[in-house]
Design a protein around this motif. Sequence first.
Motif, PDB file in Angstrom:
ATOM      1  N   VAL A  29       0.801  -1.118  -0.117  1.00 53.22           N
ATOM      2  CA  VAL A  29      -0.057   0.164   0.139  1.00 53.22           C
ATOM      3  C   VAL A  29       0.844   1.428  -0.261  1.00 53.22           C
ATOM      4  CG1 VAL A  29      -2.115  -1.133   0.846  1.00 53.22           C
ATOM      5  CG2 VAL A  29      -0.177  -0.083   2.562  1.00 53.22           C
ATOM      6  N   VAL A  30       2.134   0.996   0.499  1.00 54.37           N
ATOM      7  CA  VAL A  30       2.930   2.368   0.276  1.00 54.37           C
ATOM      8  C   VAL A  30       4.294   1.917  -0.404  1.00 54.37           C
ATOM      9  CG1 VAL A  30       4.269   3.905   1.825  1.00 54.37           C
ATOM     10  CG2 VAL A  30       2.403   2.623   2.903  1.00 54.37           C
ATOM     11  N   PRO A  31       4.218   1.998  -1.813  1.00 50.24           N
ATOM     12  CA  PRO A  31       5.222   1.658  -2.889  1.00 50.24           C
ATOM     13  C   PRO A  31       6.633   2.260  -2.392  1.00 50.24           C
ATOM     14  CG  PRO A  31       3.199   2.574  -3.779  1.00 50.24           C
ATOM     15  CD  PRO A  31       2.975   2.919  -2.334  1.00 50.24           C
ATOM     16  N   MET A  32       6.776   3.428  -1.670  1.00 51.72           N
ATOM     17  CA  MET A  32       7.989   3.966  -1.811  1.00 51.72           C
ATOM     18  C   MET A  32       8.971   3.069  -0.295  1.00 51.72           C
ATOM     19  SD  MET A  32       5.413   5.747  -0.076  1.00 51.72           S
ATOM     20  CE  MET A  32       5.126   7.085  -1.324  1.00 51.72           C
ATOM     21  N   VAL A  33       8.224   2.056   0.413  1.00 51.15           N
ATOM     22  CA  VAL A  33       8.854   1.399   1.211  1.00 51.15           C
ATOM     23  C   VAL A  33       9.883   0.663   0.422  1.00 51.15           C
ATOM     24  CG1 VAL A  33       8.785  -0.385   2.836  1.00 51.15           C
ATOM     25  CG2 VAL A  33       7.065   1.278   2.682  1.00 51.15           C
ATOM     26  N   PRO A  34      11.287   0.306   0.593  1.00 47.23           N
ATOM     27  CA  PRO A  34      12.362   0.015  -0.089  1.00 47.23           C
ATOM     28  C   PRO A  34      12.427  -1.561   0.074  1.00 47.23           C
ATOM     29  CG  PRO A  34      13.475   1.143   1.592  1.00 47.23           C
ATOM     30  CD  PRO A  34      11.867   1.334   1.775  1.00 47.23           C
ATOM     31  N   ALA A  59       9.567 -15.949   4.157  1.00 50.59           N
ATOM     32  CA  ALA A  59       9.226 -14.630   4.969  1.00 50.59           C
ATOM     33  C   ALA A  59       8.607 -13.589   3.945  1.00 50.59           C
ATOM     34  CB  ALA A  59      10.075 -14.077   5.787  1.00 50.59           C
ATOM     35  N   THR A  60       9.436 -13.402   2.731  1.00 50.70           N
ATOM     36  CA  THR A  60       9.096 -12.371   1.735  1.00 50.70           C
ATOM     37  C   THR A  60       7.639 -13.006   1.151  1.00 50.70           C
ATOM     38  OG1 THR A  60      11.394 -12.134   1.574  1.00 50.70           O
ATOM     39  CG2 THR A  60       9.776 -11.294  -0.230  1.00 50.70           C
ATOM     40  N   ALA A  61       7.396 -13.941   0.673  1.00 55.89           N
ATOM     41  CA  ALA A  61       6.459 -14.356  -0.178  1.00 55.89           C
ATOM     42  C   ALA A  61       5.034 -13.984   0.780  1.00 55.89           C
ATOM     43  CB  ALA A  61       6.341 -15.867  -0.449  1.00 55.89           C
ATOM     44  N   LEU A  62       5.369 -14.381   2.331  1.00 63.89           N
ATOM     45  CA  LEU A  62       4.128 -14.388   3.198  1.00 63.89           C
ATOM     46  C   LEU A  62       3.948 -12.764   3.272  1.00 63.89           C
ATOM     47  CD1 LEU A  62       2.198 -15.130   5.473  1.00 63.89           C
ATOM     48  CD2 LEU A  62       4.138 -14.987   7.071  1.00 63.89           C
ATOM     49  N   GLY A  63       4.849 -11.905   3.334  1.00 60.32           N
ATOM     50  CA  GLY A  63       4.575 -10.425   3.503  1.00 60.32           C
ATOM     51  C   GLY A  63       3.906 -10.057   2.222  1.00 60.32           C
ATOM     52  N   VAL A  64       4.473 -10.248   1.231  1.00 63.62           N
ATOM     53  CA  VAL A  64       3.779  -9.885  -0.248  1.00 63.62           C
ATOM     54  C   VAL A  64       2.463 -10.304  -0.217  1.00 63.62           C
ATOM     55  CG1 VAL A  64       3.724 -10.088  -2.705  1.00 63.62           C
ATOM     56  CG2 VAL A  64       6.077 -10.020  -1.325  1.00 63.62           C
ATOM     57  N   PHE A  65       2.110 -11.645   0.169  1.00 63.69           N
ATOM     58  CA  PHE A  65       0.661 -12.022   0.049  1.00 63.69           C
ATOM     59  C   PHE A  65      -0.100 -11.215   1.103  1.00 63.69           C
ATOM     60  CE2 PHE A  65      -2.740 -15.123   1.607  1.00 63.69           C
ATOM     61  CZ  PHE A  65      -3.202 -15.548   0.483  1.00 63.69           C
ATOM     62  N   LEU A  66       0.275 -11.093   2.485  1.00 68.17           N
ATOM     63  CA  LEU A  66      -0.712 -10.508   3.366  1.00 68.17           C
ATOM     64  C   LEU A  66      -0.745  -8.739   2.736  1.00 68.17           C
ATOM     65  CD1 LEU A  66       0.979 -11.369   6.744  1.00 68.17           C
ATOM     66  CD2 LEU A  66      -1.082 -12.029   5.671  1.00 68.17           C
ATOM     67  N   GLY A  67       0.294  -8.249   2.217  1.00 61.43           N
ATOM     68  CA  GLY A  67       0.248  -6.767   1.687  1.00 61.43           C
ATOM     69  C   GLY A  67      -0.813  -6.818   0.532  1.00 61.43           C
ATOM     70  N   ASP A  68      -0.701  -7.771  -0.394  1.00 59.07           N
ATOM     71  CA  ASP A  68      -1.782  -7.867  -1.481  1.00 59.07           C
ATOM     72  C   ASP A  68      -3.281  -7.797  -0.971  1.00 59.07           C
ATOM     73  OD1 ASP A  68       0.262  -8.097  -3.326  1.00 59.07           O
ATOM     74  OD2 ASP A  68       0.043 -10.148  -3.673  1.00 59.07           O
ATOM     75  N   TYR A  72      -5.984  -4.965  -1.155  1.00 56.28           N
ATOM     76  CA  TYR A  72      -7.375  -5.418  -1.768  1.00 56.28           C
ATOM     77  C   TYR A  72      -8.549  -5.160  -0.964  1.00 56.28           C
ATOM     78  CZ  TYR A  72     -10.986  -8.935  -3.241  1.00 56.28           C
ATOM     79  OH  TYR A  72     -12.261  -9.812  -3.741  1.00 56.28           O
ATOM     80  N   GLY A  73      -8.291  -5.286   0.409  1.00 52.89           N
ATOM     81  CA  GLY A  73      -9.337  -5.074   1.310  1.00 52.89           C
ATOM     82  C   GLY A  73      -9.618  -3.459   1.478  1.00 52.89           C
ATOM     83  N   LEU A  74      -8.553  -2.714   1.305  1.00 58.49           N
ATOM     84  CA  LEU A  74      -8.752  -1.134   1.636  1.00 58.49           C
ATOM     85  C   LEU A  74      -9.364  -0.789   0.213  1.00 58.49           C
ATOM     86  CD1 LEU A  74      -5.109   0.032   2.853  1.00 58.49           C
ATOM     87  CD2 LEU A  74      -7.427   0.277   3.973  1.00 58.49           C
ATOM     88  N   SER A  75      -9.131  -1.270  -0.893  1.00 55.11           N
ATOM     89  CA  SER A  75      -9.738  -0.820  -2.242  1.00 55.11           C
ATOM     90  C   SER A  75     -11.483  -1.151  -1.908  1.00 55.11           C
ATOM     91  CB  SER A  75      -9.188  -1.369  -3.315  1.00 55.11           C
ATOM     92  OG  SER A  75      -9.451  -2.744  -3.437  1.00 55.11           O
ATOM     93  N   ARG A  76     -11.692  -2.021  -1.222  1.00 55.58           N
ATOM     94  CA  ARG A  76     -13.052  -2.310  -1.286  1.00 55.58           C
ATOM     95  C   ARG A  76     -13.905  -1.561  -0.047  1.00 55.58           C
ATOM     96  NH1 ARG A  76     -14.564  -8.437  -2.757  1.00 55.58           N
ATOM     97  NH2 ARG A  76     -16.614  -7.650  -2.713  1.00 55.58           N
ATOM     98  N   GLY A 117       5.367  -0.317  -9.722  1.00 52.72           N
ATOM     99  CA  GLY A 117       4.023   0.130  -9.209  1.00 52.72           C
ATOM    100  C   GLY A 117       3.009  -0.602  -9.702  1.00 52.72           C
ATOM    101  N   GLY A 118       3.218  -1.886 -10.554  1.00 51.32           N
ATOM    102  CA  GLY A 118       2.032  -2.632 -11.240  1.00 51.32           C
ATOM    103  C   GLY A 118       1.423  -3.216 -10.007  1.00 51.32           C
ATOM    104  N   ARG A 119       2.291  -3.836  -8.710  1.00 48.03           N
ATOM    105  CA  ARG A 119       1.512  -4.583  -7.758  1.00 48.03           C
ATOM    106  C   ARG A 119       0.246  -3.713  -7.164  1.00 48.03           C
ATOM    107  NH1 ARG A 119       4.246  -5.665  -1.869  1.00 48.03           N
ATOM    108  NH2 ARG A 119       2.635  -6.985  -1.131  1.00 48.03           N
ATOM    109  N   VAL A 120       0.697  -2.476  -6.716  1.00 55.24           N
ATOM    110  CA  VAL A 120      -0.337  -1.715  -6.079  1.00 55.24           C
ATOM    111  C   VAL A 120      -1.613  -1.449  -6.938  1.00 55.24           C
ATOM    112  CG1 VAL A 120      -1.008   0.549  -4.965  1.00 55.24           C
ATOM    113  CG2 VAL A 120       1.373  -0.623  -4.427  1.00 55.24           C
TER     114      VAL A 120
END
Length: 213
Positions: A29-34, A59-68, A72-76, A117-120
Amino acid sequence: MNLMGLAVPLMTSSLLYPLLAALTSLDGVVPMVPSEAVVLAAGDFAHAGTPSLALVVVATALGVFLGDHLAYGLSRSVLGARLINRSRHVSRAVASAHRQLDRRPALLIVMSRFLPGGRVAMNLASGTARLPLSRFSPASAIAALAWAAYTAGLGFAGGAVFLENPLVGLAAGLGLSFVLGGVIELIRRRTAARRAVSEISCATRPRSCRPAS
């Protein structure tokens, strides 16, 4: 001290894994996070045996999945429109993604993970388009694992090639990541342009688009 300066001392600590999960979640949700740079660095350091490359990927895959799913939830929610309309660039990207979701949404979700930026944009579009979780979640899981393995793997490969100077390996990994994103974006644009030409041709010469009997 910047974020990378804080992250490097954690590379041999068990705290690295929750850090990776947290950063890649926020990045949804915050793309500027490196987050990408930290994942690459973790893969780079993993070449020495610590941290564990497998745990970095998980750990990375879990974080990406949760962030997605956070995006998704915020947009709804009632905050979705405000979140999207705060940036003209984001609103245009979401509108473009929205128009393409009816064509192979799973493939688009996976490919968008490798575009800047495609993910967000794709996650927000999936939410506003009310794409069912039964279709969104499996695609997100595949995309998360693919991106995590690719990014950590780039860092690991860089650490192997530039064993004496891991920072050079990290820079090489970042460069390759940007190149891949550019190649995928170029392919996407050329495909979209080809489809637009085909649609115009069908509109002006309907007979040319009739399926062969």
